[in-house]
Design a protein around this motif. Structure first.
Motif, PDB file in Angstrom:
ATOM      1  N   PHE A 124     -15.147  39.269  56.312  1.00 40.91           N
ATOM      2  CA  PHE A 124     -16.203  40.009  56.694  1.00 40.91           C
ATOM      3  C   PHE A 124     -15.834  40.757  58.241  1.00 40.91           C
ATOM      4  CE2 PHE A 124     -18.419  37.843  53.473  1.00 40.91           C
ATOM      5  CZ  PHE A 124     -18.932  38.814  52.866  1.00 40.91           C
ATOM      6  N   THR A 125     -15.476  39.959  59.030  1.00 35.82           N
ATOM      7  CA  THR A 125     -14.938  40.829  60.345  1.00 35.82           C
ATOM      8  C   THR A 125     -13.733  41.468  60.461  1.00 35.82           C
ATOM      9  OG1 THR A 125     -14.057  38.529  61.356  1.00 35.82           O
ATOM     10  CG2 THR A 125     -16.569  38.856  61.499  1.00 35.82           C
ATOM     11  N   LYS A 126     -12.893  41.006  59.780  1.00 35.18           N
ATOM     12  CA  LYS A 126     -11.461  41.557  59.892  1.00 35.18           C
ATOM     13  C   LYS A 126     -11.274  42.460  58.906  1.00 35.18           C
ATOM     14  CE  LYS A 126     -10.119  39.075  63.627  1.00 35.18           C
ATOM     15  NZ  LYS A 126      -9.873  39.764  64.893  1.00 35.18           N
ATOM     16  N   THR A 127     -11.647  42.259  57.757  1.00 35.26           N
ATOM     17  CA  THR A 127     -11.373  43.150  56.593  1.00 35.26           C
ATOM     18  C   THR A 127     -12.319  44.239  56.527  1.00 35.26           C
ATOM     19  OG1 THR A 127     -10.426  41.391  55.370  1.00 35.26           O
ATOM     20  CG2 THR A 127     -11.253  43.270  54.152  1.00 35.26           C
ATOM     21  N   HIS A 144     -16.037  38.411  46.359  1.00 36.27           N
ATOM     22  CA  HIS A 144     -14.900  38.650  45.636  1.00 36.27           C
ATOM     23  C   HIS A 144     -14.471  39.993  45.791  1.00 36.27           C
ATOM     24  CE1 HIS A 144     -16.080  35.465  43.035  1.00 36.27           C
ATOM     25  NE2 HIS A 144     -17.332  35.951  42.918  1.00 36.27           N
ATOM     26  N   GLU A 145     -15.326  40.977  46.125  1.00 37.02           N
ATOM     27  CA  GLU A 145     -15.073  42.275  46.412  1.00 37.02           C
ATOM     28  C   GLU A 145     -14.205  42.351  47.839  1.00 37.02           C
ATOM     29  OE1 GLU A 145     -18.318  44.853  46.335  1.00 37.02           O
ATOM     30  OE2 GLU A 145     -18.866  44.251  44.291  1.00 37.02           O
ATOM     31  N   VAL A 146     -14.726  41.656  48.774  1.00 36.38           N
ATOM     32  CA  VAL A 146     -14.168  41.512  50.099  1.00 36.38           C
ATOM     33  C   VAL A 146     -12.736  40.972  50.011  1.00 36.38           C
ATOM     34  CG1 VAL A 146     -14.371  40.877  52.638  1.00 36.38           C
ATOM     35  CG2 VAL A 146     -16.309  41.723  51.220  1.00 36.38           C
ATOM     36  N   ALA A 147     -12.739  40.159  49.087  1.00 34.47           N
ATOM     37  CA  ALA A 147     -11.302  39.308  48.984  1.00 34.47           C
ATOM     38  C   ALA A 147     -10.168  40.060  48.336  1.00 34.47           C
ATOM     39  CB  ALA A 147     -11.537  37.841  48.302  1.00 34.47           C
ATOM     40  N   ALA A 148     -10.800  40.907  47.652  1.00 34.69           N
ATOM     41  CA  ALA A 148      -9.899  41.852  46.685  1.00 34.69           C
ATOM     42  C   ALA A 148      -9.478  42.909  47.712  1.00 34.69           C
ATOM     43  CB  ALA A 148     -10.602  42.458  45.608  1.00 34.69           C
ATOM     44  N   LYS A 149     -10.055  43.388  48.576  1.00 29.01           N
ATOM     45  CA  LYS A 149      -9.774  44.429  49.530  1.00 29.01           C
ATOM     46  C   LYS A 149      -8.642  43.584  50.409  1.00 29.01           C
ATOM     47  CE  LYS A 149     -13.729  47.164  49.952  1.00 29.01           C
ATOM     48  NZ  LYS A 149     -14.690  47.901  50.852  1.00 29.01           N
ATOM     49  N   PHE A 150      -8.730  42.287  50.840  1.00 30.44           N
ATOM     50  CA  PHE A 150      -7.693  41.563  51.554  1.00 30.44           C
ATOM     51  C   PHE A 150      -6.560  41.357  50.767  1.00 30.44           C
ATOM     52  CE2 PHE A 150      -6.750  37.305  53.290  1.00 30.44           C
ATOM     53  CZ  PHE A 150      -6.058  37.671  54.614  1.00 30.44           C
ATOM     54  N   GLY A 151      -6.767  41.407  49.483  1.00 29.05           N
ATOM     55  CA  GLY A 151      -5.476  41.326  48.575  1.00 29.05           C
ATOM     56  C   GLY A 151      -5.412  39.934  48.104  1.00 29.05           C
ATOM     57  N   LYS A 152      -6.441  39.063  48.214  1.00 27.77           N
ATOM     58  CA  LYS A 152      -6.402  37.613  47.582  1.00 27.77           C
ATOM     59  C   LYS A 152      -7.753  37.638  46.798  1.00 27.77           C
ATOM     60  CE  LYS A 152      -3.326  36.030  50.266  1.00 27.77           C
ATOM     61  NZ  LYS A 152      -2.202  35.883  49.949  1.00 27.77           N
ATOM     62  N   GLN A 170     -19.109  24.187  52.108  1.00 31.97           N
ATOM     63  CA  GLN A 170     -19.758  24.711  53.294  1.00 31.97           C
ATOM     64  C   GLN A 170     -18.842  24.758  54.517  1.00 31.97           C
ATOM     65  OE1 GLN A 170     -22.898  21.593  53.538  1.00 31.97           O
ATOM     66  NE2 GLN A 170     -24.022  22.975  52.441  1.00 31.97           N
ATOM     67  N   TYR A 171     -17.613  24.018  54.675  1.00 28.94           N
ATOM     68  CA  TYR A 171     -17.072  24.155  55.842  1.00 28.94           C
ATOM     69  C   TYR A 171     -15.976  25.322  55.602  1.00 28.94           C
ATOM     70  CZ  TYR A 171     -19.561  20.397  58.062  1.00 28.94           C
ATOM     71  OH  TYR A 171     -20.272  19.728  58.686  1.00 28.94           O
ATOM     72  N   ALA A 172     -15.515  25.322  54.405  1.00 28.71           N
ATOM     73  CA  ALA A 172     -14.235  26.377  53.962  1.00 28.71           C
ATOM     74  C   ALA A 172     -15.052  27.795  54.237  1.00 28.71           C
ATOM     75  CB  ALA A 172     -13.952  26.303  52.677  1.00 28.71           C
ATOM     76  N   LEU A 173     -16.380  27.797  54.047  1.00 25.02           N
ATOM     77  CA  LEU A 173     -17.009  29.055  54.093  1.00 25.02           C
ATOM     78  C   LEU A 173     -17.100  29.804  55.455  1.00 25.02           C
ATOM     79  CD1 LEU A 173     -18.705  31.170  52.467  1.00 25.02           C
ATOM     80  CD2 LEU A 173     -20.658  29.877  53.021  1.00 25.02           C
ATOM     81  N   GLU A 174     -17.019  29.194  56.420  1.00 23.14           N
ATOM     82  CA  GLU A 174     -16.981  29.571  57.657  1.00 23.14           C
ATOM     83  C   GLU A 174     -15.672  30.693  57.919  1.00 23.14           C
ATOM     84  OE1 GLU A 174     -18.346  30.272  61.639  1.00 23.14           O
ATOM     85  OE2 GLU A 174     -19.324  29.394  59.929  1.00 23.14           O
ATOM     86  N   GLY A 175     -14.593  29.865  57.933  1.00 23.83           N
ATOM     87  CA  GLY A 175     -13.236  30.568  57.844  1.00 23.83           C
ATOM     88  C   GLY A 175     -13.162  31.907  56.891  1.00 23.83           C
ATOM     89  N   TYR A 176     -13.533  31.721  55.889  1.00 22.31           N
ATOM     90  CA  TYR A 176     -13.577  32.761  54.818  1.00 22.31           C
ATOM     91  C   TYR A 176     -14.499  33.875  55.273  1.00 22.31           C
ATOM     92  CZ  TYR A 176     -11.303  29.800  50.978  1.00 22.31           C
ATOM     93  OH  TYR A 176     -10.441  29.051  50.321  1.00 22.31           O
ATOM     94  N   LYS A 177     -15.617  33.610  55.612  1.00 21.22           N
ATOM     95  CA  LYS A 177     -16.522  34.488  56.019  1.00 21.22           C
ATOM     96  C   LYS A 177     -16.006  35.304  57.207  1.00 21.22           C
ATOM     97  CE  LYS A 177     -19.851  32.288  58.929  1.00 21.22           C
ATOM     98  NZ  LYS A 177     -21.196  32.152  59.165  1.00 21.22           N
TER      99      LYS A 177
END
Length: 93
Positions: free
Chosen positions: A71-74, A2-10, A60-67
Motif C-alpha cells: 500500500f505505501t510503496k506500490t 490481490h489487485e495491489v499485489a498484481a500491480k507489484f508483480g506478485k 497476522q504477523y505477515a500482514l504487517e509487511g505485506y500491507k
C-alpha cells in the motif's frame, strides 16, 4: 490485496495451486489436505485447533509487511491511511 499485489508483480492468493507448485518445484510426495471449517467457527478437533491458531498467528504477523510494502510503496498511500484500512478490515472479521 490481490489487485495491489498484481500491480507489484506478485500474486498472494495461490493456496489452490500450492500442490501443483510443489510438484513443479521437484517435490514428488506433496500431499494436500483441505479442511472445511465454516468461517468464524473454530474446529473442536485439538489438532485442527493447533493448525488454525498457527495459521492465524502467521497471517497476522505477515500482514504487517505485506500491507506496508504493497500500500505505501506500490500505491503511494501513507502509513496512517494503510493502518486505518487494515484496522477497518480487522474489525469486520
Amino acid at each position: 490485496m490481490h489487485e495491489v499485489a498484481a500491480k507489484f508483480g506478485k500474486r498472494v492468493n495461490v493456496a489452490a495451486e500450492q500442490k501443483e507448485l510443489m510438484h513443479s518445484a521437484g517435490f514428488v510426495q506433496a500431499d494436500e489436505q483441505i479442511f472445511k471449517v465454516p468461517f468464524g467457527k473454530w474446529s473442536d478437533d485439538p489438532n485442527l485447533k493447533r493448525i488454525e491458531s498457527s495459521y492465524v498467528f502467521h497471517m497476522q504477523y505477515a500482514l504487517e509487511g505485506y500491507k506496508l510494502r504493497l500500500f505505501t510503496k506500490t500505491l503511494g498511500w501513507s502509513k496512517e491511511d494503510t493502518d486505518a484500512l487494515i484496522s477497518r478490515v480487522q474489525q469486520e472479521l
